[in-house]
Design an enzyme around this catalytic site. Structure first.
Site, PDB file in Angstrom:
ATOM      1  N   HIS B 380     -23.136 -31.921  32.195  1.00 28.12           N
ATOM      2  CA  HIS B 380     -22.841 -32.685  33.415  1.00 28.12           C
ATOM      3  C   HIS B 380     -21.360 -32.644  33.740  1.00 28.12           C
ATOM      4  O   HIS B 380     -20.520 -32.906  32.892  1.00 28.12           O
ATOM      5  CB  HIS B 380     -23.282 -34.150  33.249  1.00 28.12           C
ATOM      6  CG  HIS B 380     -23.109 -34.934  34.504  1.00 28.12           C
ATOM      7  ND1 HIS B 380     -22.294 -36.033  34.612  1.00 28.12           N
ATOM      8  CD2 HIS B 380     -23.647 -34.738  35.742  1.00 28.12           C
ATOM      9  CE1 HIS B 380     -22.348 -36.501  35.856  1.00 28.12           C
ATOM     10  NE2 HIS B 380     -23.153 -35.740  36.548  1.00 28.12           N
ATOM     11  N   HIS B 381     -21.072 -32.250  34.985  1.00 28.30           N
ATOM     12  CA  HIS B 381     -19.695 -32.206  35.489  1.00 28.30           C
ATOM     13  C   HIS B 381     -19.613 -32.985  36.800  1.00 28.30           C
ATOM     14  O   HIS B 381     -19.892 -32.441  37.861  1.00 28.30           O
ATOM     15  CB  HIS B 381     -19.267 -30.758  35.771  1.00 28.30           C
ATOM     16  CG  HIS B 381     -19.085 -29.916  34.556  1.00 28.30           C
ATOM     17  ND1 HIS B 381     -19.090 -28.540  34.604  1.00 28.30           N
ATOM     18  CD2 HIS B 381     -18.874 -30.244  33.254  1.00 28.30           C
ATOM     19  CE1 HIS B 381     -18.897 -28.052  33.386  1.00 28.30           C
ATOM     20  NE2 HIS B 381     -18.772 -29.069  32.548  1.00 28.30           N
ATOM     21  N   GLU B 382     -19.255 -34.227  36.720  1.00 27.28           N
ATOM     22  CA  GLU B 382     -19.003 -34.977  37.950  1.00 27.28           C
ATOM     23  C   GLU B 382     -17.552 -34.720  38.350  1.00 27.28           C
ATOM     24  O   GLU B 382     -16.638 -34.996  37.577  1.00 27.28           O
ATOM     25  CB  GLU B 382     -19.235 -36.474  37.742  1.00 27.28           C
ATOM     26  CG  GLU B 382     -18.805 -37.341  38.923  1.00 27.28           C
ATOM     27  CD  GLU B 382     -19.480 -36.930  40.233  1.00 27.28           C
ATOM     28  OE1 GLU B 382     -20.711 -36.819  40.261  1.00 27.28           O
ATOM     29  OE2 GLU B 382     -18.747 -36.673  41.226  1.00 27.28           O
ATOM     30  N   HIS B 460     -25.296 -31.867  42.531  1.00 30.17           N
ATOM     31  CA  HIS B 460     -25.616 -33.049  43.324  1.00 30.17           C
ATOM     32  C   HIS B 460     -24.481 -33.261  44.323  1.00 30.17           C
ATOM     33  O   HIS B 460     -23.388 -32.754  44.141  1.00 30.17           O
ATOM     34  CB  HIS B 460     -25.830 -34.269  42.422  1.00 30.17           C
ATOM     35  CG  HIS B 460     -27.199 -34.251  41.805  1.00 30.17           C
ATOM     36  ND1 HIS B 460     -28.026 -35.333  41.793  1.00 30.17           N
ATOM     37  CD2 HIS B 460     -27.893 -33.235  41.222  1.00 30.17           C
ATOM     38  CE1 HIS B 460     -29.166 -35.006  41.206  1.00 30.17           C
ATOM     39  NE2 HIS B 460     -29.114 -33.740  40.834  1.00 30.17           N
ATOM     40  N   GLU B 461     -24.790 -33.987  45.413  1.00 27.65           N
ATOM     41  CA  GLU B 461     -23.901 -34.015  46.577  1.00 27.65           C
ATOM     42  C   GLU B 461     -23.438 -32.589  46.898  1.00 27.65           C
ATOM     43  O   GLU B 461     -22.244 -32.302  46.976  1.00 27.65           O
ATOM     44  CB  GLU B 461     -22.690 -34.928  46.346  1.00 27.65           C
ATOM     45  CG  GLU B 461     -23.048 -36.347  45.946  1.00 27.65           C
ATOM     46  CD  GLU B 461     -23.375 -36.465  44.457  1.00 27.65           C
ATOM     47  OE1 GLU B 461     -22.762 -35.758  43.663  1.00 27.65           O
ATOM     48  OE2 GLU B 461     -24.275 -37.254  44.121  1.00 27.65           O
ATOM     49  N   GLU B 485     -32.770 -42.040  42.943  1.00 22.61           N
ATOM     50  CA  GLU B 485     -31.719 -42.999  42.584  1.00 22.61           C
ATOM     51  C   GLU B 485     -31.589 -44.124  43.603  1.00 22.61           C
ATOM     52  O   GLU B 485     -31.213 -45.237  43.248  1.00 22.61           O
ATOM     53  CB  GLU B 485     -30.377 -42.274  42.408  1.00 22.61           C
ATOM     54  CG  GLU B 485     -29.877 -41.606  43.675  1.00 22.61           C
ATOM     55  CD  GLU B 485     -28.668 -40.698  43.438  1.00 22.61           C
ATOM     56  OE1 GLU B 485     -28.402 -40.334  42.277  1.00 22.61           O
ATOM     57  OE2 GLU B 485     -27.986 -40.359  44.418  1.00 22.61           O
TER      58      GLU B 485
END
Lengths: 694, 694
Positions: B380-382, B460-461, B485
């Protein structure tokens, strides 16, 4: 002069910390009466402001700032570096207008935001707090690496209560400003032209607009979240929003504030935020009424071009001149006089020639004929949106008109949205918005060129009004909304609520050439004048009573007012027409008396340099009783009220011509009660009784 | 190969006149089955096209063309100079997907428009007509004075019947693509992201979208007049729409066409208009199901950062790994594992470090523990929208994950509209749209970099899906809509019509990481785990029945499907959970069986390389009976249908857990009748009867 109400709240903390933006600073400026307080903050490094009105936060914390193409943005990482207060209370005189004297009474605070990293950039914001609202503008000084640049984003926000009501027309859409106003919630997605009018849940009324749009792109308002409206500038065809050489000074962003709807009608804030007259004496421009070769084309009695049936003939124009002279009107507009109308001009205005007449129109002979009778021709320049083409001809065109004694020219920019033709430096054809920076510049160039020839300008399909008539008082009127012409061809025609809506929206910007006074309310039901001149759908008609047409002369301000219908229709109703003959178009004072947006409005105006007052009241689709409080009359004087009102059975749809004309004595302290029909109105002339004595 | 259906209608006339554009030319290209005909014209010098479908003009005459910053526009004064026809019928194989084999069967016409003044400029437009719709793209060759330039306006229009219905989400608004779909009339003002879905008065269904968005800005559709939708490209922060070095090749503009709603579900047009695989073997990517440390943060059982209660701890992650292994899932997503989450990261993603773990998360130990059990961690890379910051770290970050056997990384771009941080060549911070050209480039850079490390990407986004998974098959899924979500925190949660709406809108673009499978439908009603971990408003809940959550695994396609709820909630409903354990995520074939936009949808899919079929049906807020026609089953074979359906009293609001699980024999030629509750659904597994024998 009162002491300045601005106060520095916690700026010291910011300075003590060397502007490292850890502690937020806030400064405030209040209106002279203290009702309005603007708070400017740098919390979290974001320049922002809020506005309270009588303890209601009508504008919640809203961003300020700018982003640029070549330089770093001035919209975050900033701290308040300095602020300077000032104050003013002066009264100035208009050469013509809705009121002769205007009081400019405000407190000012100039706030400088500086980068936390001590870069030599500064965002200056000048705030002015009036009793009737707030204005602020950006002033960004020239600096190293900040010279020629482009604005790529103006961050200005106006954050209101999510449940506020909003009256608006769409921006960045296909057709200029010619829409019916819509009522929405501030929670609805929309992009609105300004003025945009709002009503908060507590009943406060706001109008968000701008003042002094000189060399910048027009600001629309885009709802970007519930209640949050952001500046959206009309882009150039190449995507730039504003091109500038620093220093950059923006137009004033304005928020007019009133506890009720009618208060918005009485604000002079937009004019006060414009520069004084720059062109000197304009006494050559005389406010007045005009008729013209115009409505007959809209209802297809004649045409602009030679084909099928030319309207601007010598014979026909003389008929209008005779009519104008007979009733004391000072102008006759003639459209369709010049070459180009028979070509495919729509969106291709390069076919127009502004100095060459059609063969059946003799400009100098008609102008001379008019002058002999005390009338002036009103010129007409339809550009079809070909702005550069027009700029190349306009000096010669104005000279020709000047030689013929023409003092007012109506211009036109009929082209769909995004359709103004500009020829750039390389000769490439570009297409610009009606309200982009190019057109802001263009219109001022036209107005200045016209002034050199003692000509006043009345543009149709214009850029919106931001009060520049103060600085350039030969910019006398404009269209910029759905006018009467839509009642000729719609679809749909203007519904009954249109006029009590634009009174509180479009009209807050300034004068509109609405062209009231249509007496034949169903022209499309008449037989065509010729087989090939088919009329529009007969269901398209004027959705008002006759009385309401009269009331519009008072309700909708313009220093030039057309009596738009055909002469014969006025001769047929001389009784009603008398009000149009009597009503002036230049005022000593104007007073919004009552109204609600989209429901009804009552205005009173006093003739400039005279003692007579005029009242106009118009209703929407509902009939209603209004009580006109005569508190504006002189104490102790008796007046005669000539009342033009809807008859008992009047109704725009079923019985629009039911008009009662009656006289009554009237005095201050009394209230005149009149019933407005559905789609109806009332027009009242009040003259001191002595003057009425035989 | 069939003969080409393209025909040149009146081109000769244009050539004979030396392209002086007096006589309009028109050329056509038809779909292989002849149902769809595209007509391309140069009438009045305006390049335009129209599309008919079974004799209905579904796209009326619509403009084509481009305008540029430095060169003259290619949008008027043009004539058709040449056209060249071609045809194709080939079948290609997907490495994974909703169907294994895809048939690309189309006729092509390449049309060149030339300036009437014989300038050396050319506007090429390549049309492809398929049986399921049309694609066209611009190809503008390099020329003198046409090298490095910017698109300032794409004139492309899609003109539909004014009374068509439109399903859409707003573009150029604050938040990416995460909106509830609205249903409007084509007469309403709106600016929509694509895919935008329409239904004409005759019942034809259209989806307007684009394919192969590689180095261009995303196209939104702006209604500029009733029925008239115009391309609106997401601008760069400096106002440019597209920056390019000629030749300029645009993405494909696509119009999928079907006589009914379900036909849109069966189109592969978007994939067919993308280039074949450019990254080679991707067998290292295995479609599958995953669980993860994710929903517990959304319902506030834990947090992304250390404070208040860290979720990504070694102990907690091991619990998820054990659960995944137990039920044969191949992935465990862990969010909140890396440094930055305790800083003020929202809109300021520069605080994130993509190679440094929180002290209570041991990446290599957990990855090894997972691998031992046949499970892989999902990375995961936000980025918080800090794109340049991420680009600078991503190679190291992917290397770290590769070393730990991670094959899928979920990325995130949480930042409001206009909020992607880009650092330009001068070091100045810019803010870009999620769907502008910068992000089109960025996402592909990330996908290519990830491929070099055998990593698949699930942003995502994101930017919207335009079928690039064909060319870059490690781009396996994305968000780009309101996912599950929103049912944790809304407001509002996704209403029951959401899923039968996105099936016909968002899902037409490609796979979505919706994260289905929530079993505790009212998590916000549970007591907080700690005093400082307050839940959201208890009225915010999942507005579906339990059966509908199962059906989503079939209805909403993604090669990676999350079982999004907490392990303990699945253990509590082992009966229902069995469907999630059984359902595959890679398909031999997919068939849209029935449905209406926003009402209901029924999908059937066959396991890739298997004989078992799966059916998903979901309803909106109404209960309804659906008859599943089993025509897709093998002839003569008996199947056992395991049916997970709403019980007789099921209702999302009052009785969402009323689930009936039953077995039935089933054969081709029969129809399975199931009742869907209000907000309900049904999930069916069909296996050949022999395999079910004990």
């Amino acid at each position: 002069m009162k002491p300045v109400a601005a106060a520095i709240v916690s700026l010291a903390a910011g300075i003590a910390l060397g502007l490292c933006a850890v502690a937020a600073a806030a400064v405030t400026v209040a209106s002279p009466n203290g009702d309005i307080v603007v708070t400017i903050s740098d919390e979290a490094g974001i320049p922002s402001y809020s506005v309270s009105f009588r303890d209601e936060q009508v504008i919640k914390s809203s961003r300020l700032g700018m982003r640029f193409k070549n330089a770093p943005g001035l919209d975050r990482g900033l701290a308040i570096a300095s602020s300077a207060a000032a104050s003013k209370d002066e009264t100035w005189e208009q050469p013509w207008g809705e009121r002769r004297f205007v009081r400019d009474h405000h407190n000012e605070l100039f706030v400088e935001f500086a980068a936390a990293d001590n870069a030599p950039r500064r965002l200056g914001v000048r705030f002015r707090a009036f009793n009737d609202g707030v204005g602020f503008r950006y002033e960004v000084p020239r600096a190293k690496n900040f010279k020629t640049d482009e604005v790529t984003n103006e961050m200005t926000e106006f954050v209101v209560d999510e449940s506020a009501r909003v009256w608006w027309i769409p921006a960045r859409y296909w057709n200029r400003y010619e829409y019916l106003y819509r009522e929405s919630s501030a929670s609805d997605e929309l992009t609105s032209h300004t003025p945009m009018t709002l009503k908060t849940p507590s009943g406060a009324h706001l109008s968000i607009h701008e003042a002094s749009l000189v060399d910048y792109s027009a600001m629309a308002l885009r709802q970007i979240r519930p209640g949050r409206f952001k500046a959206e500038l009309a882009p150039w065809s190449d995507g730039a929003l504003v091109k500038f050489d620093a220093p950059l000074v923006s137009p004033w962003r304005t928020i007019q504030i009133s506890p009720d709807a009618k208060g918005l009608l009485n604000s002079s804030l937009i004019l006060n935020l414009n520069e004084p007259n720059k062109i000197g004496d304009v006494s050559w421009f005389e406010p007045g009424k005009y008729v013209g070769v115009w409505w007959e084309m809209h209802i297809r009695d004649s045409s602009w071009g030679m084909k099928p049936l030319h309207g601007a003939t010598n014979e026909n124009v003389r008929r209008y001149i005779d009519f104008a002279a007979k009733y004391g009107f000072n102008g006759v507009l003639v459209e369709g006089w010049n070459l180009g109308w028979d070509d495919d001009w729509f969106g291709n205005g390069k076919v127009f020639d502004f100095t060459k007449s059609y063969p059946d129109f003799d400009l100098s002979a008609l102008a001379a004929y008019a002058r002999e009778k005390g009338v002036r021709l009103i010129g007409h320049h339809e550009t079809g949106g070909a702005a550069t083409h027009y700029e190349r001809q306009m000096d010669d065109a104005f000279k020709l008109y000047e030689q013929n004694g023409v003092h007012v020219v109506k211009t036109g920019y009929v082209a769909d949205g995004g359709g103004i033709q500009r020829i750039d430096e390389k000769g490439i054809e570009r297409f610009e918005w009606h309200d982009g920076q190019f057109m802001a510049r263009h219109h001022l160039e036209v107005v200045k060129a016209a002034a050199r020839h003692k000509i006043a300008i009345n543009p149709h399909e214009p850029i919106k009004d931001t009060g520049l008539r103060r600085t350039y008082p030969n910019w006398v009127a404009r269209e910029g909304a759905r006018g009467q012409e839509y009642n000729a061809w719609g679809p749909p025609p203007n519904p009954p609520e249109h006029e009590p809506t634009i009174a509180f929206t479009r009209m807050l910007a300034g004068p509109m050439d609405f062209t009231p006074g249509i007496f034949d309310l169903e022209p499309n039901k008449r037989a065509p004048v010729r087989e090939d001149m088919t009329r529009s759908d007969p269901k398209i008609r004027v959705e008002t009573t006759l009385a309401k047409q009269l009331a519009l002369y008072v309700v909708l301000y313009s220093p030039i007012q057309m009596a738009a219908d055909l002469p014969e229709n006025y001769e047929r109703r001389r009784d009603a027409f008398q009000f149009i003959v009597d009503v002036p178009t230049d005022w000593e004072e104007s007073v919004g008396l009552a109204g609600e947006i989209g429901d009804y409005v009552v205005m009173a105006r006093k003739r400039r340099g005279g003692d007579d007052w005029y009242v106009g009241a118009v209703s929407d689709e509902k009939s209603r009783d209004v009580a006109v409080d005569l508190a504006f009359l002189d104490e102790g004087k008796t007046y005669v009220a000539e009342i033009y009102r809807d008859g008992a059975k009047a109704d725009w749809k079923t019985n629009p011509y039911d008009l009662v004309i009656e006289k009554k004595k009237a005095r201050r302290g009394e209230a005149l009660r009149v019933r407005l029909a559905a789609g109806g109105g009332a027009a009242i002339r009040l003259t001191p009784a002595t003057e009425q004595a035989p």
